[in-house]
Each structure stands twice: as C-alpha cells, then as structure tokens.
Design a protein around this motif. Sequence first.
Motif, PDB file in Angstrom:
ATOM      1  N   LEU A 472       0.895  -1.584   0.080  1.00 28.63           N
ATOM      2  CA  LEU A 472      -0.254   0.171  -0.084  1.00 28.63           C
ATOM      3  C   LEU A 472       0.899   1.209  -0.052  1.00 28.63           C
ATOM      4  O   LEU A 472       1.328   1.330   0.941  1.00 28.63           O
ATOM      5  CB  LEU A 472      -1.827   0.017   1.399  1.00 28.63           C
ATOM      6  CG  LEU A 472      -1.647   1.164   1.603  1.00 28.63           C
ATOM      7  CD1 LEU A 472      -2.410   1.134  -0.153  1.00 28.63           C
ATOM      8  CD2 LEU A 472      -2.604   1.325   2.801  1.00 28.63           C
ATOM      9  N   THR A 473       0.909   1.616  -0.787  1.00 33.03           N
ATOM     10  CA  THR A 473       1.651   3.641  -1.127  1.00 33.03           C
ATOM     11  C   THR A 473       0.377   4.718  -0.990  1.00 33.03           C
ATOM     12  O   THR A 473      -0.175   4.277  -1.318  1.00 33.03           O
ATOM     13  CB  THR A 473       2.296   3.377  -2.479  1.00 33.03           C
ATOM     14  OG1 THR A 473       1.162   3.345  -3.293  1.00 33.03           O
ATOM     15  CG2 THR A 473       3.827   2.557  -2.427  1.00 33.03           C
ATOM     16  N   GLY A 474       0.762   5.831  -0.060  1.00 37.01           N
ATOM     17  CA  GLY A 474       0.537   7.150  -0.166  1.00 37.01           C
ATOM     18  C   GLY A 474       0.716   8.068  -0.982  1.00 37.01           C
ATOM     19  O   GLY A 474       1.971   7.839  -0.881  1.00 37.01           O
ATOM     20  N   PRO A 475       0.483   9.441   0.339  1.00 35.96           N
ATOM     21  CA  PRO A 475       0.946  10.288  -0.352  1.00 35.96           C
ATOM     22  C   PRO A 475       2.131  10.838   0.325  1.00 35.96           C
ATOM     23  O   PRO A 475       2.126   9.942   1.419  1.00 35.96           O
ATOM     24  CB  PRO A 475      -0.206  11.679  -0.210  1.00 35.96           C
ATOM     25  CG  PRO A 475      -1.267  10.576   0.378  1.00 35.96           C
ATOM     26  CD  PRO A 475      -0.822   9.184   0.264  1.00 35.96           C
ATOM     27  N   ALA A 476       3.078  11.342  -0.249  1.00 34.40           N
ATOM     28  CA  ALA A 476       4.165  11.706   0.372  1.00 34.40           C
ATOM     29  C   ALA A 476       3.832  12.880   1.675  1.00 34.40           C
ATOM     30  O   ALA A 476       3.185  13.539   2.322  1.00 34.40           O
ATOM     31  CB  ALA A 476       4.854  12.881  -0.425  1.00 34.40           C
ATOM     32  N   GLY A 477       4.697  12.370   2.236  1.00 34.40           N
ATOM     33  CA  GLY A 477       4.542  12.378   4.298  1.00 34.40           C
ATOM     34  C   GLY A 477       3.048  11.470   5.029  1.00 34.40           C
ATOM     35  O   GLY A 477       3.050  12.349   6.208  1.00 34.40           O
TER      36      GLY A 477
END
Length: 690
Positions: A472-477
């Motif tokens: 699972l990858t999400g927004p930076a930060g």
Amino acid sequence: MRHLSTRSTRRRVVGAVATAVLCSTGLAVPAAAGESAGPARDSTPAARAAAPEAVTAGPKTDDGLALTPPMGFNNWNSTHCRAEFNEAMVKGIADLFIEKGLKASGYQYVNLDDCWALQERDANGKLVPDPERFPNGIKAVADYVHAKGLKLGIYTSAGTKTCNSAGFPGALGHEYSDAQQFADWGVDYLKYDNCNNQGVDAKQRYNTMRDALRATGRSIVYSICEWGENKPWEWAGDMGHLWRTTGDISDNWGSMLSILKQNLPLAPHAGPGRWNDPDMLEVGNGGMTDTEYRTHFSMWSIMAAPLLIGSDLRKVPESTFDILDNREVIAVDQDPLGKQGTVLTSENGRWVVVKEMRDGSRAIALFNETNTAQRISTTATAAGLPGASAYTLRDLWKHRSYNTAGAISATVPAHGTVLLRVTADRKWSAYPPAVELRADGGTLVEAGKRTVLTSKVTDLGRTPAQQVSVRLTGPAGWKVQATSRTTAPSLPTGKSLTTSWAITAPAGTPTGDHEFTLTTTYHSPRGDRAESVVPLASRVVVRPPAGTSQLSDLPWLSAVNGYGPVERDTSNGEDQAGDGNPITIGGQVFAKGIGAHAPSDIEYYTAGACDSVTAQVGVDDEKGDNGTVVFEIWADGKKVASTGTLTNAMPAQPISADVTGAQVVHLIVTDAGDGVSYDHADWADAKLTC
C-alpha cells in the motif's frame, strides 16, 4: 408534460404560440409571429411536384442499415451554434477519423447538427446552407467526407422551425422536398428533432419523413429525436433505425447517470436495425473525470447505444482517444447479435449489467454509481454462462486475460466501471488466476489520527496464485505501516491474504481526497507474473462544530447534481456556478439553504457526533408550474426520512431526521420516477445539530 431539459429558456411546443424544446441543440424562442397553428405545407410548384403520394406505411423491411449501432460524430455537444461549427471543422473531424484510426475502429458518420442552414428558404422553398459556415455547400462537404470512405449526416426538425433560438426552417410540411435535397447532396444519416411540431401526432410526423426518405431511393439512416416523450421504443422500430429515449445529455455525472438509468430498462426493444438512443457521447468535453468518461463509454457500449462522439477532436487530450478508440469495448457495442445489456443486480448503487454476445460469451459491467470504492461481484452462471470448471475472464480496459473458477468480483472506484468479457472455453488454463483485491476502512481520516485499513487478496481462479505479495502506497508525508503479514507462498481457489495497515495523515493535511494505491503481485503455476492494482482514496475530514449549524455553511464530502453545481444559499439556477436566485418555495423566500437539481446527492461527515438534520424543502419557484421531486435523508447507508413526492404547487414542507451516531449523512433528491425536467429542489434553512 415536463420538458426533458432543465434550462429555463427551453419549452415544449404544442401550438403556434408555444416555444421550442431543445434536443441537443440551441435555446428556444417563441414561434414566428403570424405562424399558422397547423403544419405549414410546401406551396411552390416545385415543392408540390417533389411530394409524391405517401408510401404505404407498414413494418420496416430489412434495409441492411444500422445492423449495429451507428458510430460517428456530431458537433452539437462541443460547439452548439457557435461560429466554430463550419466546413473546416467538419473536414477536420473527417481527417482525424483517418489520422487517429477511428475509421478503422468503426466510426463512420460525420454528422452536422442544427445551425447549418439560413433562416429562410429560397424562392422555390428549398433549404439554403449558410454560406459563411459552408461556403462550398453541403454537397461539397459530403463529397469530401465520402472521399475518405466516411458518411455524412444532417439535422432538421419535425416542426416548422428547428430547436435553435434563431429559428431555422424545419421540415414539417416540407418532408419530401427536404428529403430529396438531402439525398441529392449525398446525405447518409438524418437526425430528425421534435421542436415547433404544432401538436401534430408524433407517429404521423415521423412516419411522413420515413416515407419521404424512402421515396428518394437513397439509403439514409433515420434517427428519431423525439426525446422519449411518446415512448418511441414501442412504435418507432417500424419507422427509424434509432430513437432518442431521453432528454438531452449534459457534460456532468448527474446528467449522464440519470440518462443511463432511464435507458437501461428498455433492453427488450433494441436489436439490429432498431436501437435505443440515450443521446450522444460527452467523452472529452471536460465536465467529467476520465474514470467517469470510461464509465460513460462502457455503459453506452453494453447498452448497444449509438456511439456518436460529441467532443471537438481537434482540441481533446490524448486520453480521450484512448477511451474512444478502445476496440475491445467497441466490440461489445458492435456485437452482431445486437442485444442490449440487461440489469442483473443494482443494490445500493452497485450495478451488474450483462450483455449476451454472438459467440456465446458475456460482457459484464461492474458499475459503481456511488462516491466511494465498492466491491461488486457476480458469477459466470448468474450472468448466463453454462456451468464449467473454469472460464476465461478478459478485462477490456486493462487488456489482460485471467482464469476464474466462476467468481467475478472487483473493487470498483467511485463512479467507475470494470468491463469484462467472460467465456466458457478451454483456453482458460493459458492465463494466470484472477484475484480480487479489496480494501475496507481508511476512507475517512482526521488529520493526525491513526486510521486502520484492511486489505484482502483473494484467488478467484481455478489455479493457485503463488508468491503473493501486497503493498500500500500513499501520499508523501503520510505514515503507512503494515501491521500484519504482506506475503503468502500460495493461495488456492477461494483463499485470501488479509493485511492490516495503519495510516496517519500529518497534522494540517488539507481536507479532500488523497490518493493511495493498493497493489498485489503473484505468479501462475506456470511462472507467469501477474499484477493487480486498485486506486483508493482516503478523504481527510474535519469534525462538525458543536451546536446547530446551517448546512450551507459547512463543507460537504461530495456533491453530485443533475444539472449544474449544487449552490449555497441560492437556487440551482442554470448550468453555471453562481447563477442561482434567492431560494423561493411557494412564494416564501429563504436566506439560507442549498439549491440542488434531481438527481442530487450531498454528503456530509458527521463523525458520530450529531443528532438531527432539519430543513424546509420543495421545488423552487424559478421553474414555474413544473417539477416533481422526492427529498430523502440517509444516515450510514440507511434511509431515515423521506417527504414523498413534492410538486411546484406545494409550499415548503418540513423534513427532519434522527442521525444519532452516524458517520456520514446524505441529502438526496430523486426525480420521483418521472424524469428530471425542471426538478430544481431546495433544502431551505437546512440545519445540522451536533
């Protein structure tokens, strides 16, 4: 009877002093002064000579035309009557049909809509092309289009005037003369509209033009644009090749969705040479997302609808061509069996629509009408396929094939469609197993607070999925951390890999949707690597304030509207933001509230902290004596209040609902089951108590 559009300038014509209705054309104006209440007739000797005795009416013979739904282009949705609609544009579209491979994909008609003619006929009663728009005339344009192996279409109305405000000459009383002109010019397709019809019976009007077209001896596809007012699907198959089933489409989700729902039940009336027409495509005009445009194209194709491009192809982004030129989706629309897809299930906005194909396969649309990702599922046998140990499943947008033991399931993005073609054949073993990749939770996130999301990878195939992993990858930060296993050595049929994830948005993250990607990779028993990707969105939200607030002062999670945007503290108005009027119901004016248009769905985050919603509701006075709607309040997927049907004749009605403990509340307006014409709906003095 209500009109099929919503613009206040459009009216239905039933007599000489009435005004004109739009059918994907221009604004309406009163009928010309002095115009007879009856249909005008050709009066010149040339016109009388051009009108032979009527062809005997009867069932349409197999003329070999439109055996699959017509494909092509019509300028109206992108240009209306603006000056850019001209000979250069038409030739440019024809050029692009060749350059971009659209002709090779099946698009063949380049159709002119309203505004191509002068406002007056010549001394012989003939139509005159506008010399500024078409300096070389219509025949020269037809010759240019024909030289490229394409066909030309034209437009007129079954009335004394067309639908545009300028009042171009219609064909009522001039049918044989006009039809012969079209044939002499080399026209291959006629769109026949419904404005200024003088109250002449619809069947009579459209029969006469059918007979006139036949009398020319030229093969001309006949498109009946009657807006569905007199249920043409029940009678027009003996007259035309396609008939409009709805009012005009607009380039927004609410309009497209409403038209889709009106056209879906009409499947029994469609077939080769006779098609339900839910209006032209809006793909590429900019009012919807690419996800919504893919749904638009997918659902029109599974409904065996005509595919008439409505965008100016000289200006659209490349992504528009990627959608319009998907030949696997086009093949669903153009299947020679000619069946329109039928609804298998439609629970809570999760639709399964199935279309039988000539080769015995089934096209299956998993369509998500809701504002959040949804799991939608069915089975091969439920879709009508024979029992088998396994099936081949083809994803028509990803252009990949898999095997399935019979289960068909996917997580479908908000407003998205997964379009599949499923076959009972022996080729299934050549493909990797299909997997279902889904996620639960993590949809609503308060910045700085930890939220849990659970993913699940399930093997739907007959063969095992091996070396399975998920990420699972999400927004930076953002902090994204797996709290359970993310791999499995093997998943047999029906078994799953379940993973928990902790996600946290940084403090100060702005409200709105933030994109995530859930990805699984795996291998087939033969060692072939496969991958499945699901886009997700976590919505950063803010808890509503304590006490009682006007809903028009609070941010909403989403707002879907039938026409134009939802307005704060004004009525819906027209198509543009900020064009509403003071909210007025039954003469009572309200300073605060929400102006909507059916079908409408306005979603608020209530965080389990609110108690009640109250409002005064009704049809806004700006539409005169028109409009019928139903107001509903939903809390966490359950309807908790409804008004029943309200009309413009009623004063404002109170509505209230107990929403205690709900995370999300929806304010919904439906069209009361009779179409969306004039359905301008106000949530006046709408309040939330928390």
